[in-house]
Design an enzyme around this catalytic site. Structure first.
Site, PDB file in Angstrom:
ATOM      1  N   HIS A  55      -3.885   2.130   0.018  1.00 23.21           N
ATOM      2  CA  HIS A  55      -2.757   1.185   0.064  1.00 23.21           C
ATOM      3  C   HIS A  55      -2.914   0.151   1.172  1.00 23.21           C
ATOM      4  O   HIS A  55      -2.123  -0.780   1.249  1.00 23.21           O
ATOM      5  CB  HIS A  55      -1.432   1.930   0.297  1.00 23.21           C
ATOM      6  CG  HIS A  55      -0.761   2.380  -0.951  1.00 23.21           C
ATOM      7  ND1 HIS A  55      -0.190   1.494  -1.852  1.00 23.21           N
ATOM      8  CD2 HIS A  55      -0.559   3.605  -1.467  1.00 23.21           C
ATOM      9  CE1 HIS A  55       0.337   2.171  -2.853  1.00 23.21           C
ATOM     10  NE2 HIS A  55       0.117   3.460  -2.652  1.00 23.21           N
TER      11      HIS A  55
ATOM     12  N   LYS B 291      -5.988  -1.056  -6.652  1.00 18.64           N
ATOM     13  CA  LYS B 291      -4.748  -1.609  -6.083  1.00 18.64           C
ATOM     14  C   LYS B 291      -5.012  -3.070  -5.676  1.00 18.64           C
ATOM     15  O   LYS B 291      -5.229  -3.900  -6.544  1.00 18.64           O
ATOM     16  CB  LYS B 291      -4.253  -0.720  -4.938  1.00 18.64           C
ATOM     17  CG  LYS B 291      -3.738   0.622  -5.476  1.00 18.64           C
ATOM     18  CD  LYS B 291      -3.098   1.503  -4.424  1.00 18.64           C
ATOM     19  CE  LYS B 291      -2.460   2.721  -5.067  1.00 18.64           C
ATOM     20  NZ  LYS B 291      -3.087   3.994  -4.668  1.00 18.64           N
TER      21      LYS B 291
ATOM     22  N   SER C 189       2.764   5.830   1.198  1.00 22.86           N
ATOM     23  CA  SER C 189       3.248   4.969   0.117  1.00 22.86           C
ATOM     24  C   SER C 189       4.761   4.934  -0.023  1.00 22.86           C
ATOM     25  O   SER C 189       5.286   4.035  -0.660  1.00 22.86           O
ATOM     26  CB  SER C 189       2.609   5.388  -1.196  1.00 22.86           C
ATOM     27  OG  SER C 189       3.034   6.687  -1.537  1.00 22.86           O
TER      28      SER C 189
END
Ligand SMILES: *Cc1c(COP(=O)(O)O)cnc(C)c1O
Length: 396
Positions: free
Chosen positions: A211, A242, A183
């Protein structure tokens, strides 16, 4: 009794503040999106959400959630194995498995729980976990809860991974664990090489796609798609919080015996509430939308390329990325903080990261792109970066 402890905490908290590490929270009063309103009434362009596909305020997901409120009520008031399993939970689990090309899926309240509950039921003291040094906190905590032997390799470093696999060679079962996107740099691990090493040393592989799901790969199926490795990874974990809508919820998807064992033994699954039906319903809608078209992924990818190219042209030092995370390197911690504060004055909301979140001397601003951004948003951000860059002497 509290007096001494209160003083102790007050001192600790002021130490955190003095070190410049105290985290204040900015209050948002609008829905999540490309443009948000903060409590001061100011409107800013948001470049720090994990809202990669712009689904956090998507009308179709909202409609699906509202409909489920009417048909399935508000909450389940139960864990899954007592009376907390609804038809929507089963359907979403099936859809997620179809999406990733895996055999079965188990839902959790969050990916933090999925990672917290994945190792302990599967591996024991005879086994070994070989984990990337930059893996997410929830993987680190999950590994701590498990009695398996622990090995750590330098971020995405295949030479070191091989060394650790050799060190772990006497273990009964071996599991290599990696994030799909790291990240802070936005880099993707070389999954093709990891799979080669896994084969050579007879290890299994787990990828946390939190992610990367929805972001990486032509159709957003994550790093297993990016490396053409669908079905070759034993365990995938991910979040619904997300790119996948941004509400709440996590999952583990993979080989069916593994998922069956997790349903029997994974503690965050057995001892924590089911996700609300409205979240499951919106999740189902989300998978359907993503299976019907790549429009959002295509827009995200072209936005990311556009932004990276403009920022490099202007003269910024940008880390190469395979994700929608763009690290603008400033190296100095104070500079990164000041830069981010000045950008906010310009209506651009980004966060500066410095030690201990990133290594000393590698402070940066992290920009997260979204399919919700339009070209004029990106142009405005680049112009603000350029203005502040010149003002602070980063650009000539
Ligand atoms: C965000 C994130 C998580 C946690 O996901 P939640 O669903 O918010 O708990 C886990 N792993 C990685 C790699 C993440 O980026």
């Amino acid at each position: 009794m509290y007096t001494d402890y209160k003083q102790f905490l007050q001192k600790e908290l002021s130490d955190i503040k003095e070190a410049g590490l105290y985290k204040d929270e900015r209050v948002i009063v609008s829905p999540q999106g490309a443009e948000i309103e903060v409590s001061s009434g100011k409107k800013v362009l948001n470049f720090c959400a994990n809202n990669y596909l712009g689904l956090s305020n998507n009308p179709q997901l909202i409609a699906a959630a509202k409909e489920a409120l009417d048909t399935h009520g508000y909450g389940m008031s139960s864990v899954r194995f007592i009376c907390g399993t609804g038809d929507l939970h089963k359907e979403l689990e099936k859809k997620i498995a179809e999406f990733f090309g895996t055999e079965d899926t188990i839902l959790y309240a969050a990916c933090f729980d999925a990672n917290g509950g994945v190792f302990e039921p599967l591996l024991g003291p005879e086994d070994a976990i070989i984990s990337d040094s930059l893996n997410h906190a929830s993987i680190i905590d999950g590994v701590r809860l498990c009695k398996a032997q622990r090995f750590r390799y330098e971020n995405a470093n295949m030479e070191d991974l091989e060394k650790q696999l050799q060190a772990a060679k006497d273990a009964r079962f071996k599991l290599i664990v990696t994030d799909g996107v790291f990240s802070m740099d936005g880099n993707v691990p070389p999954l093709d090489k990891i799979l080669e090493l896994a084969e050579k040393y007879n290890a299994m592989v787990m990828v946390d796609e939190s992610h990367s799901a929805g972001v990486v790969g032509k159709t957003g199926r994550g790093v297993t798609e990016h490396f053409d490795a669908k079905g070759k990874v034993e365990i995938i974990t991910g979040t619904l919080g997300k790119a996948f809508g941004g509400a709440i919820g996590g999952f583990t998807t993979g080989k069916k015996e593994i998922i069956s064992m997790l349903r029997q033994k994974s503690r965050p699954y057995l001892f924590s509430n089911s996700i609300p039906p409205l979240v499951a319903a919106a999740g189902i809608k989300m998978v359907d939308m993503m299976s019907a078209t790549n429009e959002l992924q295509d827009k995200l990818h072209s936005n990311t390329e556009y932004f990276m190219e403009k920022m490099s042209k202007v003269g910024f030092d940008i880390k190469p990325t395979a994700s929608a995370i763009c690290a603008v390197m400033l190296y100095d911690a104070k500079l990164a903080q000041d830069f981010a504060a000045k950008l906010l004055d310009e209506g651009i909301y980004v966060i500066g990261f410095s030690f201990p979140v990133v290594p000393k001397g590698l402070a940066r601003i992290r920009v997260q792109l979204s399919a919700a951004h339009e070209i004029e948003h990106l142009d405005k951000a680049v112009a603000a970066f350029e203005k502040i860059g010149k003002e602070l002497g980063v650009l000539k």
